[in-house]
Design a protein around this motif. Structure first.
Motif, PDB file in Angstrom:
ATOM      1  N   ARG A 199       0.823  -1.203   0.000  1.00 26.20           N
ATOM      2  CA  ARG A 199       0.000   0.000   0.000  1.00 26.20           C
ATOM      3  C   ARG A 199       0.864   1.262   0.000  1.00 26.20           C
ATOM      4  NH1 ARG A 199      -2.406  -3.422  -1.647  1.00 26.20           N
ATOM      5  NH2 ARG A 199      -4.412  -4.275  -0.987  1.00 26.20           N
ATOM      6  N   ASP A 213     -11.945  -3.337   3.323  1.00 29.80           N
ATOM      7  CA  ASP A 213     -10.782  -2.608   3.833  1.00 29.80           C
ATOM      8  C   ASP A 213      -9.673  -3.632   4.031  1.00 29.80           C
ATOM      9  OD1 ASP A 213     -11.356  -3.934   6.270  1.00 29.80           O
ATOM     10  OD2 ASP A 213     -12.590  -2.273   6.952  1.00 29.80           O
ATOM     11  N   GLU A 214      -8.661  -3.282   4.834  1.00 34.19           N
ATOM     12  CA  GLU A 214      -7.505  -4.152   4.955  1.00 34.19           C
ATOM     13  C   GLU A 214      -7.791  -5.425   5.740  1.00 34.19           C
ATOM     14  OE1 GLU A 214      -5.071  -3.619   3.211  1.00 34.19           O
ATOM     15  OE2 GLU A 214      -5.514  -1.591   2.589  1.00 34.19           O
ATOM     16  N   ASP A 264     -11.373  -6.595   6.320  1.00 38.41           N
ATOM     17  CA  ASP A 264     -12.696  -7.134   6.029  1.00 38.41           C
ATOM     18  C   ASP A 264     -12.846  -7.476   4.549  1.00 38.41           C
ATOM     19  OD1 ASP A 264     -14.457  -6.539   8.631  1.00 38.41           O
ATOM     20  OD2 ASP A 264     -13.054  -4.902   8.316  1.00 38.41           O
ATOM     21  N   ARG A 323     -13.356 -11.366   8.796  1.00 36.51           N
ATOM     22  CA  ARG A 323     -12.366 -10.419   9.337  1.00 36.51           C
ATOM     23  C   ARG A 323     -11.325 -11.229  10.096  1.00 36.51           C
ATOM     24  NH1 ARG A 323     -11.616  -5.081  12.258  1.00 36.51           N
ATOM     25  NH2 ARG A 323     -13.090  -4.225  10.769  1.00 36.51           N
TER      26      ARG A 323
END
Length: 800
Positions: A374, A524-525, A527, A595
């Motif tokens: 990222r 997201d990172e 989920d 998650r």
């Protein structure tokens, strides 16, 4: 001392200069240059190094410089320059080239590891060779063996000349026996007893499993790690001035045993009086204060101080300050035994990332690693994104180690390179499972997976079950980056045949075939949301063989469970049974979420895993809803102990006027749910055959305490665990069921036991011996059968 290579060059230069008077010449213009003696070295290499060319003026000084430059290449044993009129004749003798490097007698190390160690000192196939390099290689090999406590290792080098000025090198190693630690002592402790401190060490005098853990084999790197653990132990308990005064490693004359003594000075115990910020905090002091974990009034804790300084440095990194320095400077009041921590910060200069360099990935493609980053090239340095990127690469599961280092770019004051170094591990795995019962005897399952096919990061897995009663084959393929945005795609094909567990059940059969495709959408990172669709076909064959069983005062021919006959609309009496709905087609649509923030997928010690899934039968004769939720939590109690919890809930129901498909029921019992009971044996059973039917509701709870294995010290690959399991599966009450039968089927079951967890070469192996503590006994008066228990179970490649 002059290095061997430089000494050889100097000696040759002196010889050349000694002969100069015979070849001395006045300066002249070089008309031509001729080379003699070259075999493998390219002429262009010599011409580019000489510093002379046709048309230049030759002098004795320039000739000497040319000889030095050629020697510095490290390719020649001898270099001379002769003068023939106005022609320079450069005469060289090449050093031999290494054709092959081999090892004999090496058992402790893989040959590839030794070859890498020699390559690092300049000895490898295709490189020039000399005796000094061979001597360095011998010393390097001995150093590698000393690191494994093999102090008596002997290395003999054999040089075999070959044609075309090449040599083969063979290193013959006599490893000997490793030196064993017979005693470890800590001297100078007062606040803690010696046994408590020695329990912190990974290296010790060894227990009965020392042959496996090798904890009694001295290694300097492991010993240094133990000293750091000891230092951390004191610094986290207020001993700010703790020091390791000295260490002694006494080796016996025969170099077979050694004793270790660690001398320490505990110092006084201090409490924190306060925390101050000093230096430049970019005008964001309040933000940095919120990151302080050091608490005034509490005993000094070195881990809290280190965590705070690291958090400060990382926070500076989020603003692009890659070289921020944060130093904790204690102001000590020895009279009051209190300390004020002054956190002095200097952010340095802001920088951006020029290049991302990847190394160590011989198999895995660069793009597999790059797409997890990222932190992008050309963007401002961001410490948070770099840490996140490193964790994402580590969670791939392809590497044993992932390291990211920041390197300054020479000649630039605002650029850095990120050097990513990985250590690959085998990503293929073999999964085996087995269980034993009086009915199924030995049941086996087999699976083979490759998580990194051809280094692409894709997953491919084959699962096979060869049980007499449940046979299945499943093929799964996953592309984690089906799109550049990180959407994954998974294909699955399967075939399953289910038969009865008991001879009394007859010989009915349920066969299913199908396939599905599922997409994973990263939210997201941590989920991910999953969407999928599939097609399934179920074919039912009623039983023709059976026996007569007394049920409620009447004999019933038991060939097939009544629940299956009802669902598939079967009429008639075995063996003449006709099923109107023997073939059923379903279209399941799935929505899921997961998650995962565990510190490891293989041996987690902290963090949690959550997942939820909704399956909906749409567009077909199968109309149903099925949901399940799983929660895992890992709590580290200490370095050696971990407490883990697992919970699973499931609920299913039919939609509309249709019946819920019995083959979609939840099952419980055995590994992965409630140990101590036969696999999938709990819950409702058929009133006639006694066969397991599963249920539309499920509740399972597991608790495990992981501890060191006796004799294995702190080795994490071999652990002992105790567990407690509880739960069951449930279904709607049938009209023919009595109150006693209803209560018996819906009562929770529980078990407890002891197990062994071993990270074996085939994968994580778990052995469990479980004792049912809440179970159903046989009650013939009420027509209730006993639970099917199974105390010993094992499986490779499973958790809980």
């Amino acid at each position: 001392m002059i290095p061997p290579k430089s000494f050889a060059a100097l000696a040759a230069l002196c010889l050349a200069m000694a002969a100069c008077p015979a070849r001395a010449a006045d300066p002249f213009t070089v008309q031509d240059i001729r080379l003699e003696g070259l075999q493998r070295v390219e002429p262009g290499t010599v011409f580019a190094t000489l510093g002379l060319k046709a048309g230049d003026t030759y002098s004795n000084e320039r000739g000497s410089a040319a000889i030095r430059a050629l020697f510095d290449l490290g390719l020649f044993k001898d270099v001379r320059i002769d003068i023939n009129g106005q022609v320079l004749v450069v005469i060289v003798e090449e050093r031999p080239t290494v054709a092959d490097v081999d090892f004999a007698g090496t058992k402790e190390f893989d040959k590839a590891a030794l070859q890498k160690a020699l390559r690092d000192i300049g000895l490898a196939e295709g490189r020039p060779f000399d005796k000094a390099l061979a001597d360095r290689a011998e010393q390097e090999l001995k150093r590698q063996y000393i690191g494994r406590s093999l102090y008596n290792a002997q290395v003999v080098t054999t040089v075999t000349p070959l044609e075309r000025n090449r040599v083969n090198l063979t290193f013959s190693v006599t490893e000997g026996e490793p030196a064993r630690i017979t005693r470890v002592r800590v001297v100078g402790q007062q606040a803690f007893d010696e046994r408590t401190l020695l329990d912190l060490f990974d290296q010790d005098s060894g227990g009965w499993l020392a042959w496996y853990t090798k904890s009694n084999q001295y290694a300097r790197s492991k010993f240094d790690a133990d000293l750091e653990t000891l230092r951390s132990f004191y610094l986290t308990r207020g001993y700010l001035e703790f020091r390791i005064e000295s260490t002694q490693v006494a080796i016996s004359p025969d170099r077979q045993t050694l004793e270790i003594t660690v001398n320490i000075n505990e110092g006084e115990k201090f409490a924190v009086a306060g925390v101050k910020l000093a230096g430049n905090y970019l005008g964001r002091e309040d933000e940095f204060k919120s990151l302080v974990t050091v608490r005034p009034g509490a005993p000094y804790n070195g881990e809290d101080v280190a965590a705070t300084t690291k958090a400060f440095a990382d926070h500076f990194g989020t603003f692009g300050y890659a070289f921020a320095r944060v130093k904790a400077e204690p102001e000590i009041d020895r009279a009051q035994r209190r300390v004020v921590m002054v956190l002095n910060a200097e952010p340095g200069r802001r920088a951006y990332v020029r290049r991302l360099n990847i190394g160590g990935n011989a198999r895995t493609r660069d793009e597999v690693i790059r797409r997890e980053f990222r932190q992008y090239e050309g963007a401002w340095y961001d410490g948070t994104k770099i840490k996140l990127s490193r964790d994402r690469v580590d969670r791939l599961g392809f590497f044993t180690d992932v390291n990211v280092e920041t390197a300054e770019v020479p000649g630039s004051n605002d650029q850095v390179d990120l050097n990513v170094t990985v250590a690959e591990k085998p990503t293929g795995s073999l999964q085996l499972g087995a269980g034993y019962s009086s009915t199924d005897k030995v049941s086996l399952s087999f699976g083979i997976t490759q998580e990194n096919v051809f280094g692409s990061g894709n997953y491919l897995g084959l699962q096979v079950n060869t049980s007499s009663y449940n046979r299945s084959v499943s093929l799964t393929a996953t592309d984690p980056y089906f799109t550049a945005g990180g959407i994954s795609r998974t294909f699955n094909l399967f075939h399953t045949t289910t038969r009865p567990y008991y001879e009394a059940d007859g010989n009915y059969k349920l066969a299913s075939d199908g396939g599905s495709v599922r997409f994973g959408l990263p939210v997201d990172e941590l989920d991910t949301v999953y969407l999928g669709i599939g097609v399934e076909r179920y074919a039912f064959t009623p039983g023709t063989n059976g026996s007569y069983t007394l049920v409620n005062g009447s004999y019933v021919y038991t060939a097939t469970p009544q629940a299956y006959l009802d669902y598939f609309q079967c009429t008639g009496t075995a063996p003449s049974v006709v099923c109107a709905g023997r073939n059923v087609v379903g279209i399941p649509a799935t929505v899921g979420w997961s998650r995962d923030d565990r510190d490891s997928a293989l041996v987690p010690t902290r963090g949690r895993l959550q997942s939820a899934n909704l399956e909906l039968g749409v567009g077909s004769e199968l109309r149903y809803l099925k949901t399940n939720y799983q929660y895992q939590q890992y709590v580290p109690l200490s370095k050696q102990y971990t407490l883990a919890f697992n919970g699973q809930l499931g609920y299913a129901k039919a939609l509309g006027s249709s019946s819920f498909p019995i083959f979609k029921n939840f099952y419980a019992g055995g590994l992965g749910s409630i140990r101590g009971f036969e696999q999938n044996s709990l819950g409702p059973t058929d009133a006639v055959t006694g066969g397991s039917l599963g249920g539309t509701r499920k509740a399972i709870f597991n608790m495990e305490l992981t501890t060191p294995f006796p004799g294995a010290g702190n080795d994490k690959s071999l652990r002992l665990y105790t567990f407690f399991d509880a739960g069951n599966v449930f279904a709607e009450r049938s009209a023919s069921m009595t109150d006693a039968q209803w209560k018996a089927q819906n009562r929770l079951r529980a078990s407890a036991g002891l197990g062994i967890s071993w990270i074996s070469p085939l994968g994580p192996l778990r052995l469990a011996y479980a004792v049912p503590i809440v179970y159903q006994k046989e009650d013939t008066a009420n027509g209730i059968a006993a639970d099917r228990t199974q105390r010993f179970q094992f499986q490779i490649g499973t958790s809980f």
